[in-house]
Design an enzyme around this catalytic site. Structure first.
Site, PDB file in Angstrom:
ATOM      1  N   SER A 150      57.422  30.184  -9.753  1.00  8.45           N
ATOM      2  CA  SER A 150      57.646  31.618  -9.520  1.00  8.45           C
ATOM      3  C   SER A 150      56.687  32.062  -8.434  1.00  8.45           C
ATOM      4  O   SER A 150      55.631  31.443  -8.236  1.00  8.45           O
ATOM      5  CB  SER A 150      57.341  32.407 -10.795  1.00  8.45           C
ATOM      6  OG  SER A 150      57.310  33.803 -10.525  1.00  8.45           O
ATOM      7  N   TYR A 165      52.234  34.105 -18.194  1.00  8.22           N
ATOM      8  CA  TYR A 165      53.308  33.680 -17.287  1.00  8.22           C
ATOM      9  C   TYR A 165      52.729  33.240 -15.943  1.00  8.22           C
ATOM     10  O   TYR A 165      53.047  32.165 -15.427  1.00  8.22           O
ATOM     11  CB  TYR A 165      54.287  34.839 -17.098  1.00  8.22           C
ATOM     12  CG  TYR A 165      55.521  34.500 -16.278  1.00  8.22           C
ATOM     13  CD1 TYR A 165      56.619  33.906 -16.872  1.00  8.22           C
ATOM     14  CD2 TYR A 165      55.578  34.783 -14.913  1.00  8.22           C
ATOM     15  CE1 TYR A 165      57.756  33.590 -16.130  1.00  8.22           C
ATOM     16  CE2 TYR A 165      56.696  34.476 -14.162  1.00  8.22           C
ATOM     17  CZ  TYR A 165      57.794  33.892 -14.779  1.00  8.22           C
ATOM     18  OH  TYR A 165      58.904  33.579 -14.043  1.00  8.22           O
TER      19      TYR A 165
HETATM   20  N1  LIG Z   1      64.508  36.104 -13.167  1.00 14.35           N
HETATM   21  C1  LIG Z   1      63.480  36.166 -12.343  1.00 14.35           C
HETATM   22  O1  LIG Z   1      63.208  37.197 -11.709  1.00 14.35           O
HETATM   23  C2  LIG Z   1      62.625  34.945 -12.122  1.00 14.35           C
HETATM   24  C3  LIG Z   1      61.701  34.981 -11.076  1.00 14.35           C
HETATM   25  C4  LIG Z   1      60.910  33.862 -10.841  1.00 14.35           C
HETATM   26  C5  LIG Z   1      61.032  32.743 -11.650  1.00 14.35           C
HETATM   27  N2  LIG Z   1      61.925  32.754 -12.677  1.00 14.35           N
HETATM   28  C6  LIG Z   1      61.999  31.547 -13.496  1.00 14.35           C
HETATM   29  O2  LIG Z   1      63.306  30.990 -13.417  1.00 14.35           O
HETATM   30  C7  LIG Z   1      63.618  30.340 -14.648  1.00 14.35           C
HETATM   31  C8  LIG Z   1      64.939  30.879 -15.183  1.00 14.35           C
HETATM   32  O3  LIG Z   1      64.796  32.272 -15.374  1.00 14.35           O
HETATM   33  P1  LIG Z   1      66.013  33.218 -15.755  1.00 14.35           P
HETATM   34  O4  LIG Z   1      65.712  34.537 -15.201  1.00 14.35           O
HETATM   35  O5  LIG Z   1      67.300  32.556 -15.415  1.00 14.35           O
HETATM   36  O6  LIG Z   1      65.822  33.267 -17.346  1.00 14.35           O
HETATM   37  P2  LIG Z   1      66.869  33.504 -18.520  1.00 14.35           P
HETATM   38  O7  LIG Z   1      66.084  34.136 -19.632  1.00 14.35           O
HETATM   39  O8  LIG Z   1      68.086  34.206 -18.050  1.00 14.35           O
HETATM   40  O9  LIG Z   1      67.282  32.009 -18.931  1.00 14.35           O
HETATM   41  C9  LIG Z   1      66.340  31.115 -19.462  1.00 14.35           C
HETATM   42  C10 LIG Z   1      67.071  30.020 -20.206  1.00 14.35           C
HETATM   43  O10 LIG Z   1      66.073  29.127 -20.748  1.00 14.35           O
HETATM   44  C11 LIG Z   1      66.441  28.794 -22.087  1.00 14.35           C
HETATM   45  N3  LIG Z   1      65.245  28.412 -22.848  1.00 14.35           N
HETATM   46  C12 LIG Z   1      64.239  29.220 -23.267  1.00 14.35           C
HETATM   47  N4  LIG Z   1      63.342  28.511 -23.969  1.00 14.35           N
HETATM   48  C13 LIG Z   1      63.767  27.215 -23.959  1.00 14.35           C
HETATM   49  C14 LIG Z   1      63.275  26.004 -24.516  1.00 14.35           C
HETATM   50  N5  LIG Z   1      62.146  25.977 -25.257  1.00 14.35           N
HETATM   51  N6  LIG Z   1      63.967  24.869 -24.312  1.00 14.35           N
HETATM   52  C15 LIG Z   1      65.124  24.883 -23.601  1.00 14.35           C
HETATM   53  N7  LIG Z   1      65.658  26.003 -23.069  1.00 14.35           N
HETATM   54  C16 LIG Z   1      64.987  27.155 -23.252  1.00 14.35           C
HETATM   55  C17 LIG Z   1      67.115  30.060 -22.618  1.00 14.35           C
HETATM   56  O11 LIG Z   1      67.925  29.782 -23.755  1.00 14.35           O
HETATM   57  C18 LIG Z   1      67.908  30.514 -21.398  1.00 14.35           C
HETATM   58  O12 LIG Z   1      69.192  29.935 -21.353  1.00 14.35           O
HETATM   59  C19 LIG Z   1      62.421  30.557 -15.580  1.00 14.35           C
HETATM   60  O13 LIG Z   1      61.552  29.451 -15.515  1.00 14.35           O
HETATM   61  C20 LIG Z   1      61.764  31.789 -14.972  1.00 14.35           C
HETATM   62  O14 LIG Z   1      60.398  31.862 -15.283  1.00 14.35           O
HETATM   63  C21 LIG Z   1      62.731  33.813 -12.928  1.00 14.35           C
END
Ligand SMILES: NC(=O)c1ccc[n+]([C@@H]2O[C@H](COP(=O)([O-])OP(=O)(O)OC[C@H]3O[C@@H](n4cnc5c(N)ncnc54)[C@H](O)[C@@H]3O)[C@@H](O)[C@H]2O)c1
Length: 261
Positions: A150, A165
């Protein structure tokens, strides 16, 4: 695109595991990787949704896609995933470590259980998955891994407190460099994508609410909008494919310029 260039991005015949691929950024990247030709394994704790998503990928992209329920924080679960994936597909070529969670809380009020859970999923999960899948890749002498960290690994978000985080994602970024350098001479490349604010299920309610936090975020972003999940897919394909054969242990921000200000 000329065929000789397109061939470098082609993932046909490869198998890719995407953790947390049931929804959000993981699903969007899985779709892009499937469009590049790879078979897909969605490894998510939410099995019903992952099964739906896998069916939709198979229908839209014409590749093999399945869901194998996985908790990335549990070594037994991760090992089961790898055994099952090897039994079904015979080889593992690509891995996207995407599963992640976030808790907004000021440091002085954050429960240790919340700190631990965030670090456990975001950082320990990336280690467990990389170790288990990496062993298969090292045995084969080839493989590519993309870790989703991130921009929070580089900057500290404001106004919300999210120390667990931020620390976990900084850990992912440096773990990427450790793995990429340890494994480079054995044929395995490891890179990280550092997204900025993206519109996914993780952030949907925050963006829907609007409010001061979103206004602050957007005022600090040169592009003045969140990213859409589909805007990560092409970079993931690039990093997993031969198109990026000399790219290793590196960080790629996709943040609309946020970290430049
Ligand atoms: N959305 C943002 O703005 C953003 C920005 C930077 C980084 N990220 C990173 O991108 C990645 C995806 O984010 P997102 O926004 O799509 O999140 P999201 O919450 O939409 O999806 C996350 C997924 O991870 C799964 N998950 C959670 N815990 C788990 C575990 N212990 N084992 C297996 N699966 C698990 C959930 O069931 C879900 O399907 C994350 O690592 C997040 O930190 C997101």
């Amino acid at each position: 695109m000329k065929e000789r260039l397109a061939k470098k991005f082609d993932l046909s015949g490869k198998t890719c595991i995407v953790t947390g691929g049931a929804q959000g950024l993981g699903l969007a990247m899985a779709r892009a990787v499937a469009d590049a030709g790879a078979d897909i394994i969605l490894a998510d704790i939410n099995q019903p949704l992952a099964e739906q998503s896998a069916a939709s990928i198979a229908k839209d992209s014409g590749v093999r896609a399945c869901a194998i329920q996985t908790d990335v924080t549990k070594e037994d679960s991760v090992n089961h995933l790898v055994e099952e994936a090897m039994a079904r597909f015979g080889h593992l070529d690509c891995l996207i470590n995407n599963a992640g969670i976030c808790v907004h809380e000021d440091a002085e009020n954050m429960a240790y259980a919340d700190w631990f859970k965030v670090v456990d999923v975001n950082l320990n999960g990336v280690f467990l998955m990389s170790k288990a899948v990496g062993r298969q890749m090292l045995a084969a002498g080839k493989g590519t891994i993309v870790n989703i960290s991130s921009m929070s690994a580089i900057i500290v978000n404001t106004p919300q407190g999210q120390c667990a985080y931020n620390a976990s994602k900084a850990g992912v970024m440096h773990l990427t460099k450790s793995l990429g350098t340890e494994w480079a001479r054995k044929g395995v490349r490891v890179n990280t994508i550092a997204p900025g604010y993206m519109r996914t299920d993780m952030t949907a309610s925050i963006f829907a609410e609007g409010g001061d936090m979103v206004k602050t975020w957007m005022a600090m972003s040169p592009t003045d909008r969140p990213g859409e999940p589909e805007e990560l897919g092409p970079l993931a394909v690039y990093l997993l494919s031969d198109a990026s054969s000399f790219v290793n242990a590196s960080v790629f921000t996709v943040d609309g310029g946020y970290t430049a200000w």
